[in-house]
Write a protein that holds these residues in place. Structure first.
Motif, mmCIF file in Angstrom:
data_model
loop_
_atom_site.group_PDB
_atom_site.id
_atom_site.type_symbol
_atom_site.label_atom_id
_atom_site.label_comp_id
_atom_site.label_asym_id
_atom_site.label_seq_id
_atom_site.Cartn_x
_atom_site.Cartn_y
_atom_site.Cartn_z
ATOM 1 N N ILE A 1 0.840 -1.205 0.000
ATOM 2 C CA ILE A 1 0.000 0.000 0.000
ATOM 3 C C ILE A 1 0.874 1.255 0.000
ATOM 4 N N LEU A 2 1.923 1.253 0.813
ATOM 5 C CA LEU A 2 2.822 2.403 0.874
ATOM 6 C C LEU A 2 3.563 2.606 -0.446
ATOM 7 N N GLU A 3 3.989 1.507 -1.076
ATOM 8 C CA GLU A 3 4.643 1.610 -2.380
ATOM 9 C C GLU A 3 3.696 2.222 -3.406
ATOM 10 N N ALA A 4 2.459 1.751 -3.415
ATOM 11 C CA ALA A 4 1.476 2.274 -4.359
ATOM 12 C C ALA A 4 1.209 3.750 -4.106
ATOM 13 N N ALA A 5 1.030 4.111 -2.851
ATOM 14 C CA ALA A 5 0.759 5.512 -2.507
ATOM 15 C C ALA A 5 1.949 6.395 -2.879
ATOM 16 N N GLY A 6 3.159 5.897 -2.668
ATOM 17 C CA GLY A 6 4.345 6.673 -3.008
ATOM 18 C C GLY A 6 4.454 6.919 -4.497
ATOM 19 N N ARG A 7 4.188 5.892 -5.303
ATOM 20 C CA ARG A 7 4.253 6.064 -6.762
ATOM 21 C C ARG A 7 3.201 7.061 -7.245
ATOM 22 N N LEU A 8 2.016 6.979 -6.682
ATOM 23 C CA LEU A 8 0.955 7.896 -7.081
ATOM 24 C C LEU A 8 1.251 9.320 -6.636
ATOM 25 N N LEU A 9 1.833 9.467 -5.451
ATOM 26 C CA LEU A 9 2.223 10.794 -4.980
ATOM 27 C C LEU A 9 3.204 11.435 -5.946
ATOM 28 N N VAL A 10 4.169 10.664 -6.414
ATOM 29 C CA VAL A 10 5.178 11.169 -7.346
ATOM 30 C C VAL A 10 4.547 11.489 -8.698
ATOM 31 N N SER A 11 3.655 10.618 -9.182
ATOM 32 C CA SER A 11 3.094 10.771 -10.529
ATOM 33 C C SER A 11 1.977 11.804 -10.611
ATOM 34 N N TRP A 12 1.107 11.830 -9.606
ATOM 35 C CA TRP A 12 -0.103 12.641 -9.697
ATOM 36 C C TRP A 12 -0.128 13.832 -8.750
ATOM 37 N N GLY A 13 0.593 13.735 -7.649
ATOM 38 C CA GLY A 13 0.502 14.775 -6.637
ATOM 39 C C GLY A 13 -0.527 14.427 -5.579
ATOM 40 N N HIS A 14 -0.366 15.011 -4.412
ATOM 41 C CA HIS A 14 -1.180 14.691 -3.248
ATOM 42 C C HIS A 14 -2.665 14.928 -3.465
#
Length: 248
Positions: free
Chosen positions: A22-35
């Motif tokens: 879950i943390l890996e997925a959230a981290g990738r999305l944070l980088v790609s899309w923004g918070h």
């Protein structure tokens, strides 16, 4: 009587592994899309779990991103400690500042946080203040202790208090982090990260440090390494709380 769910059968190791996904997925999305654009549903889909499963580990989106950032900071702390283990001079403010800048560049999450998604900082700080007040207080106290040890060993300016040294140190680093953003917005040339890091190290050394002997440096080395190691350990323990705790 209802039968136990699959989640209730997970071992502690499986629970931690699921939280890491879950943390890996959230981290990738944070980088790609923004918070702002990322939702819990997006994270669940990317991690291959249900939305409710995310909430078993992280009660809110803000806490989830707090832990994502905490995880990146633990990795950063471990990299700094690895450098300190082999180079006594790595404990000095100028060397630590240079390593911080370069390691932040290597961390997609920290790089995105400080260069593209800065509005999440306020949210995370507010969340951290609610959930980890003691950890934040200890981090500030540890940095003051860091400069106090440097003062006691004659490695930094004696005319400034640890609080003043910390303020100046943080202000210099913050300037180097955000100056490139301002230049980019004005379509001006930005120095490469290696040159920036050398300038940062030189600025910190000239502003805060004193000439020192090898004996003074080696006297401070184990004390400061132990201080940073304790701080990273506390952050890792807080991270593991979310990795291993389920709210079934």
């Amino acid at each position: 009587m209802a039968s136990p769910t699959r989640s209730q059968h997970l071992s502690p190791e499986e629970t931690a592994e699921r939280a890491d996904r879950i943390l890996e997925a959230a981290g990738r999305l944070l980088v790609s899309w923004g918070h702002r654009k990322v939702t819990i549903e997006d994270v669940a889909r990317r991690a291959g779990v249900g939305k409710g499963t995310v909430y078993l580990h992280f009660p809110t989106k803000e806490v989830l991103f707090l832990v994502v950032i905490m995880r990146a900071q633990v990795d950063l702390g471990r990299a700094l400690l690895a450098d300190m283990a082999v180079r006594p001079e790595a404990i000095l403010p100028h060397s630590l500042a240079r390593s911080l800048l370069l390691e932040m560049e290597r961390s997609p999450i920290l790089h995105a946080l400080f260069t593209r998604d800065t509005e999440v900082l306020g949210t995370v700080v507010d969340t951290a203040a609610d959930d980890h007040t003691s950890l934040l207080r200890e981090r500030t106290k540890s940095m003051e202790s860091y400069f106090l040890l440097l003062c006691e060993e004659g490695l930094v300016r004696p005319d400034l208090s640890p609080q003043e040294l910390l303020h100046a140190y943080g202000s210099i680093i913050t300037g180097f982090l955000f100056r490139p953003l301002l230049l980019e917005q004005q379509d001006q040339r930005v120095l490469d990260r290696q040159r920036q890091s050398r300038l940062l190290a030189d600025s910190v050394r000239r502003t805060l440090e004193e000439p020192h002997s090898e004996q003074e440096l080696h006297s401070a080395w184990p004390k400061i390494t132990a201080l940073i190691d304790h701080l990273v350990g506390r952050a890792h323990a807080a991270l593991n709380h979310y990795r291993t705790t389920r709210r079934d």
